[in-house]
Enzyme design. Structure first.
Site, PDB file in Angstrom:
ATOM      1  NE  ARG A 190      -4.040  -1.962   0.229  1.00  0.00           N
ATOM      2  CZ  ARG A 190      -5.234  -1.640   0.715  1.00  0.00           C
ATOM      3  NH1 ARG A 190      -5.489  -0.427   1.085  1.00  0.00           N
ATOM      4  NH2 ARG A 190      -6.174  -2.544   0.814  1.00  0.00           N
ATOM      5  NE  ARG A 195      -7.033   5.146   2.488  1.00  0.00           N
ATOM      6  CZ  ARG A 195      -7.773   4.287   3.162  1.00  0.00           C
ATOM      7  NH1 ARG A 195      -8.963   4.625   3.571  1.00  0.00           N
ATOM      8  NH2 ARG A 195      -7.339   3.096   3.446  1.00  0.00           N
ATOM      9  NE  ARG A 236     -10.664   9.429  -1.930  1.00  0.00           N
ATOM     10  CZ  ARG A 236     -11.310   8.774  -1.000  1.00  0.00           C
ATOM     11  NH1 ARG A 236     -10.999   7.549  -0.732  1.00  0.00           N
ATOM     12  NH2 ARG A 236     -12.254   9.358  -0.331  1.00  0.00           N
ATOM     13  CG  ASP A 295      -8.861  -2.706  -4.440  1.00  0.00           C
ATOM     14  OD1 ASP A 295      -8.265  -2.087  -3.543  1.00  0.00           O
ATOM     15  OD2 ASP A 295      -9.629  -3.657  -4.205  1.00  0.00           O
ATOM     16  CE1 TYR A 336     -13.094  -7.131   1.523  1.00  0.00           C
ATOM     17  CE2 TYR A 336     -11.432  -8.609   0.626  1.00  0.00           C
ATOM     18  CZ  TYR A 336     -11.794  -7.587   1.485  1.00  0.00           C
ATOM     19  OH  TYR A 336     -10.850  -7.022   2.315  1.00  0.00           O
TER      20      TYR A 336
HETATM   21  O1  CP3 Z   1       0.205   0.823  -3.283  1.00  0.00           O
HETATM   22  C1  CP3 Z   1      -0.378  -0.254  -3.450  1.00  0.00           C
HETATM   23  O2  CP3 Z   1      -0.285  -1.210  -2.678  1.00  0.00           O
HETATM   24  C2  CP3 Z   1      -1.135  -0.468  -4.747  1.00  0.00           C
HETATM   25  C3  CP3 Z   1      -2.535  -0.482  -4.741  1.00  0.00           C
HETATM   26  C4  CP3 Z   1      -3.417  -1.392  -3.892  1.00  0.00           C
HETATM   27  C5  CP3 Z   1      -4.663  -0.945  -3.376  1.00  0.00           C
HETATM   28  N1  CP3 Z   1      -5.295  -2.022  -2.827  1.00  0.00           N
HETATM   29  C6  CP3 Z   1      -5.158   0.426  -3.479  1.00  0.00           C
HETATM   30  C7  CP3 Z   1      -6.237   0.874  -2.581  1.00  0.00           C
HETATM   31  C8  CP3 Z   1      -3.293  -2.765  -3.573  1.00  0.00           C
HETATM   32  C9  CP3 Z   1      -2.135  -3.710  -3.821  1.00  0.00           C
HETATM   33  C10 CP3 Z   1      -4.500  -3.136  -2.909  1.00  0.00           C
HETATM   34  C11 CP3 Z   1      -4.778  -4.511  -2.437  1.00  0.00           C
HETATM   35  C12 CP3 Z   1      -6.000  -4.783  -1.661  1.00  0.00           C
HETATM   36  N2  CP3 Z   1      -7.235  -4.205  -1.776  1.00  0.00           N
HETATM   37  C13 CP3 Z   1      -6.107  -5.823  -0.703  1.00  0.00           C
HETATM   38  C14 CP3 Z   1      -4.991  -6.797  -0.342  1.00  0.00           C
HETATM   39  C15 CP3 Z   1      -3.963  -6.196   0.525  1.00  0.00           C
HETATM   40  C16 CP3 Z   1      -4.385  -5.919   1.935  1.00  0.00           C
HETATM   41  O3  CP3 Z   1      -4.318  -4.750   2.326  1.00  0.00           O
HETATM   42  O4  CP3 Z   1      -4.774  -6.867   2.613  1.00  0.00           O
HETATM   43  C17 CP3 Z   1      -7.425  -5.791  -0.181  1.00  0.00           C
HETATM   44  C18 CP3 Z   1      -7.986  -6.702   0.895  1.00  0.00           C
HETATM   45  C19 CP3 Z   1      -8.138  -4.773  -0.881  1.00  0.00           C
HETATM   46  C20 CP3 Z   1      -9.578  -4.402  -0.727  1.00  0.00           C
HETATM   47  C21 CP3 Z   1      -9.757  -2.998  -0.323  1.00  0.00           C
HETATM   48  N3  CP3 Z   1      -9.494  -1.918  -1.125  1.00  0.00           N
HETATM   49  C22 CP3 Z   1     -10.226  -2.499   0.932  1.00  0.00           C
HETATM   50  C23 CP3 Z   1     -10.617  -3.362   2.111  1.00  0.00           C
HETATM   51  C24 CP3 Z   1     -10.230  -1.102   0.848  1.00  0.00           C
HETATM   52  C25 CP3 Z   1     -10.722  -0.103   1.867  1.00  0.00           C
HETATM   53  C26 CP3 Z   1      -9.934   0.055   3.042  1.00  0.00           C
HETATM   54  C27 CP3 Z   1      -8.451   0.259   2.805  1.00  0.00           C
HETATM   55  O5  CP3 Z   1      -7.690  -0.624   3.176  1.00  0.00           O
HETATM   56  O6  CP3 Z   1      -8.059   1.292   2.255  1.00  0.00           O
HETATM   57  C28 CP3 Z   1      -9.720  -0.743  -0.420  1.00  0.00           C
HETATM   58  C29 CP3 Z   1      -9.515   0.631  -0.935  1.00  0.00           C
HETATM   59  C30 CP3 Z   1      -8.174   0.996  -1.458  1.00  0.00           C
HETATM   60  N4  CP3 Z   1      -7.386   0.206  -2.224  1.00  0.00           N
HETATM   61  C31 CP3 Z   1      -7.533   2.254  -1.286  1.00  0.00           C
HETATM   62  C32 CP3 Z   1      -6.330   2.198  -1.992  1.00  0.00           C
HETATM   63  C33 CP3 Z   1      -5.316   3.301  -2.172  1.00  0.00           C
HETATM   64  C34 CP3 Z   1      -8.088   3.449  -0.519  1.00  0.00           C
HETATM   65  C35 CP3 Z   1      -9.069   4.140  -1.354  1.00  0.00           C
HETATM   66  C36 CP3 Z   1      -9.348   5.524  -0.843  1.00  0.00           C
HETATM   67  O7  CP3 Z   1     -10.198   5.614   0.049  1.00  0.00           O
HETATM   68  O8  CP3 Z   1      -8.719   6.445  -1.353  1.00  0.00           O
END
Ligand code: CP3
Length: 351
Positions: free
Chosen positions: A27, A31, A40, A77, A154
């Site tokens: 990540r 954010r 965003r 994502d 999910y």
């Molecule tokens: O920098 C990076 O890692 C690249 C991008 C990336 C995102 N999500 C962007 C994102 C990657 C590799 C992921 C993987 C992801 N997404 C996983 C597996 C990794 C982990 O953390 O366990 C999972 C379970 C998700 C599902 C997901 N996406 C959730 C549960 C959420 C909301 C809560 C959170 O963790 O932010 C997201 C949203 C998300 N994915 C954001 C980002 C930058 C935040 C979006 C925002 O509100 O701006």
């Protein structure tokens, strides 16, 4: 294709000697960076960023401008696949991902089709090739996807959850229907990850974020068996180089030997396992990626540095360690603390 100027991630994932321990953060784009939050706000929501390859490319580059990272990761994502299957993904501020049409009946699963990435996820593939071009061989690009089980959890639950009790109830009550879903996801994921490799991804990471909530028996049958099938069917060499695969299983410390036998090149570890112990168990077969608790980044520079040193010592000397966090960096982290972290890894692991 150009040679990599910085190949320490590739070398460490393949257990070859490297000049120092490579470091990147799960990540890393997102954010905790004010420049991400600004983009965003302008775009309105997270999925608009993902669906615009130019914006996705810009966001993937943001952390590399701030920190000396040894890899970039695709900005996207794991839930784009269920979205492409028609479940209607959207993000509710403060609540995380939601599906408009979660899977509720056997009919819902029977009517799902395996995706064709070139048609259904063209925007991701375009982002991969743009980021690769922008990187210009500076560091490798990591492509990724969720594991079949994590995506299924999910899709059945319809949203984030602490225990995914609906998905787990299906597992016990209707295992054969769950297997049909996992098989369709597996075929979709093989297509998707191979398309990412052909578009320019040089490393693949599979996120099994929810593998660790399964019983020992269920983990093998409902998660690892499918991830193994994916790894077996990935393009293992492309344009004359190996494409290493990292398998990250949150709370997967019980199953390191089984995970190491899946065909992956490296195991992603959370902070609950000792690197020394993990290396003793599986270090001869695979590289290890991890595993600092992301909460350490909330503390202060002295604590961050001593934790980095402790983790490097715990792995010990020799190749095969990629420094990372044990899970994603959280939005509350000060970017200055991240710089301290990255510099500490460089300083204490340098040749
Ligand atoms: O920098 C990076 O890692 C690249 C991008 C990336 C995102 N999500 C962007 C994102 C990657 C590799 C992921 C993987 C992801 N997404 C996983 C597996 C990794 C982990 O953390 O366990 C999972 C379970 C998700 C599902 C997901 N996406 C959730 C549960 C959420 C909301 C809560 C959170 O963790 O932010 C997201 C949203 C998300 N994915 C954001 C980002 C930058 C935040 C979006 C925002 O509100 O701006």
């Amino acid at each position: 294709m150009s040679e990599l100027k910085n190949d320490c991630l590739m070398r460490s994932l393949l257990k070859k000697p490297a000049s120092r321990t490579p470091v990147w953060m799960m990540r890393q784009a997102g954010r905790h960076l004010p420049e991400y939050r600004k983009l965003r706000r302008k775009a309105g929501d997270f999925m608009s960023l993902c669906r615009d390859p130019k914006l996705a490319c810009e966001i993937a580059m943001q952390p590399l401008r701030r920190y000396e990272l040894d890899a970039a990761i695709l900005f996207s994502d794991i839930l784009t696949i269920p979205d492409a299957m028609g479940l209607g993904l959207h993000f509710v501020e403060g609540e995380g991902p939601k599906f408009r049409k979660p899977l509720r009946t056997e009919r819902d699963i029977k009517s799902l089709s395996v995706i064709n990435s070139e048609d259904d996820l063209a925007y991701v593939l375009e982002a991969v090739s743009l980021i690769r071009k922008e990187l210009d061989g500076s560091v490798p690009l990591i492509g990724f996807a969720g594991s079949p089980w994590t995506l299924a959890a999910y899709m059945i639950e319809g949203k984030s959850s602490r225990d995914f009790v609906l998905a787990k109830t299906w597992l016990y009550q209707h295992p054969e229907i769950l297997h049909q879903l996992l098989q369709k996801l597996t075929l979709s994921l093989i297509d998707y990850l191979n398309a990412q490799i052909v578009s320019g991804a040089q490393v693949i990471q599979i996120f099994d974020t929810w593998g660790g909530i399964l019983s020992d028996a269920a983990y093998e049958q409902f998660s690892l068996a499918y991830t193994r099938e994916i790894i077996t069917n990935l393009i293992s060499r492309y344009e004359d180089r190996e494409v290493p695969v990292v398998l990250f299983t949150k709370s997967g410390g019980n199953w390191l030997e089984e995970i190491a036998a899946s065909g992956c090149n490296a195991i992603g570890l959370d902070w609950t396992v000792s690197l020394r112990e993990a290396r003793r168990r599986v270090g001869a077969r695979v590289a290890l990626q991890g595993n600092m608790d992301p909460t350490v980044l909330r503390s202060n520079p002295e604590c961050i540095e001593s934790e980095v040193r402790r983790i490097l010592d715990s792995y010990g000397s020799g190749s095969g360690h990629v420094f990372n966090l044990g899970h994603g960096i959280t939005p509350d982290i000060d970017p200055l603390h991240v710089s301290v972290f990255i510099e500490a890894v460089h300083r204490y692991s340098g040749a």
